[in-house]
Scaffold this motif. Structure first.
Motif, mmCIF file in Angstrom:
data_model
loop_
_atom_site.group_PDB
_atom_site.id
_atom_site.type_symbol
_atom_site.label_atom_id
_atom_site.label_comp_id
_atom_site.label_asym_id
_atom_site.label_seq_id
_atom_site.Cartn_x
_atom_site.Cartn_y
_atom_site.Cartn_z
ATOM 1 N N GLU A 121 0.827 -1.214 0.000
ATOM 2 C CA GLU A 121 0.000 0.000 0.000
ATOM 3 C C GLU A 121 0.857 1.259 0.000
ATOM 4 O O GLU A 121 0.506 2.271 -0.618
ATOM 5 C CB GLU A 121 -0.919 0.018 1.227
ATOM 6 C CG GLU A 121 -2.145 -0.864 1.130
ATOM 7 C CD GLU A 121 -3.258 -0.225 0.320
ATOM 8 O OE1 GLU A 121 -3.149 0.978 0.003
ATOM 9 O OE2 GLU A 121 -4.238 -0.920 0.015
ATOM 10 N N THR A 154 -1.280 5.673 -7.748
ATOM 11 C CA THR A 154 -2.579 6.285 -7.518
ATOM 12 C C THR A 154 -2.856 7.289 -8.638
ATOM 13 O O THR A 154 -2.043 7.472 -9.543
ATOM 14 C CB THR A 154 -2.608 7.024 -6.168
ATOM 15 O OG1 THR A 154 -1.741 8.179 -6.248
ATOM 16 C CG2 THR A 154 -2.166 6.117 -5.019
ATOM 17 N N THR A 165 -0.052 9.777 -9.107
ATOM 18 C CA THR A 165 1.269 9.305 -9.530
ATOM 19 C C THR A 165 1.710 9.985 -10.820
ATOM 20 O O THR A 165 0.967 10.014 -11.806
ATOM 21 C CB THR A 165 1.259 7.777 -9.726
ATOM 22 O OG1 THR A 165 0.954 7.146 -8.476
ATOM 23 C CG2 THR A 165 2.604 7.290 -10.237
ATOM 24 N N LYS A 220 2.083 2.191 -3.648
ATOM 25 C CA LYS A 220 1.208 1.865 -4.779
ATOM 26 C C LYS A 220 0.983 3.084 -5.684
ATOM 27 O O LYS A 220 1.091 4.240 -5.260
ATOM 28 C CB LYS A 220 -0.138 1.345 -4.284
ATOM 29 C CG LYS A 220 -1.044 2.398 -3.665
ATOM 30 C CD LYS A 220 -2.365 1.774 -3.226
ATOM 31 C CE LYS A 220 -3.309 2.828 -2.649
ATOM 32 N NZ LYS A 220 -4.587 2.217 -2.199
#
Length: 222
Positions: A170, A175, A178, A173
């Motif tokens: 998590e 998103t 990003t 990760k």
């Protein structure tokens, strides 16, 4: 990022070869053209494979063997590529997350390698080391909660684990925010040609569907 393959991995898989794809990107919630490509591949995949034949795909077979060598049951902690393929064969819809995640999943299905997709801006430090998970090592898998990664191959940055072939973390990760990605392709079968072809495929997907630019591809090994 500097990527180190530890002696732990070299012991269980001396022929390991990985590929890193780095790019500047723009994420979107959904890309219809990408999903048309995913649906086309899924239809062909269902016609050509069963849940048993996918275990014979080189990248999946090799990853399962490494899991066993590390002490992990690959049928309980399935490599991500195998889990995605099983969903397709069982007629279950693939998860629709966002364009970056969806294209990484497509690339994984297309070549059979478990692929980690990360927000490069969330790493701690400038080095990733591929090793083996330890008992009690904290790790929050994406959408899975706390995951027991003992016996799983794991990439670690300065703060801890960020990616395994079963689930990424998590903390790092991708998103909607990003803008800088690092995608890691894990070739436990040692097939450098296929690993690099998969990396170029990822680069093309990033360019075509995520406005990818400054795309760089690098191989790494023990």
């Amino acid at each position: 990022m500097r990527i180190i393959v530890s002696s732990e991995i070299e012991t269980v898989c001396p022929g390991f070869v990985g590929a890193a794809v780095e790019a500047r990107v723009v994420n979107t919630e959904h890309n219809a053209a990408l999903w048309s490509e995913i649906d086309t591949l899924a239809e062909r995949f269902r016609a050509e494979h069963t849940t048993e034949t996918i275990k014979q795909i080189s990248g999946i077979d090799a990853t399962r063997r490494v899991y066993k060598a590390c002490g992990k049951d690959p049928s309980r902690y399935r490599p991500a590529a195998e889990a995605l393929m099983r969903r397709i064969i069982q007629g279950k819809p693939l998860y629709r997350i966002d364009t970056l995640v969806d294209l990484v999943n497509l690339a994984s299905i297309a070549y059979g390698y478990s692929i980690g997709g990360f927000d490069a801006g969330r790493f701690e430090g400038d080095t990733l080391t591929l090793g083996i998970g330890r008992e009690g090592e904290p790790y929050e898998g994406i959408g899975r909660g706390m995951l027991n990664i003992a016996g799983l191959p794991v990439y670690r940055d300065a703060a801890g684990g960020v990616g395994t072939p079963t689930s990424d973390n998590e903390r790092t990760k991708m998103t909607m925010e990003t803008r800088h990605v690092l995608v890691l392709i894990n070739g436990y079968d040692g097939d450098e040609g296929q690993v690099m072809a998969n990396a170029r495929y990822v680069g093309g997907l990033l360019a075509g569907y995520a406005s990818g630019r400054d795309i760089g591809i690098t191989a790494y090994r023990p």
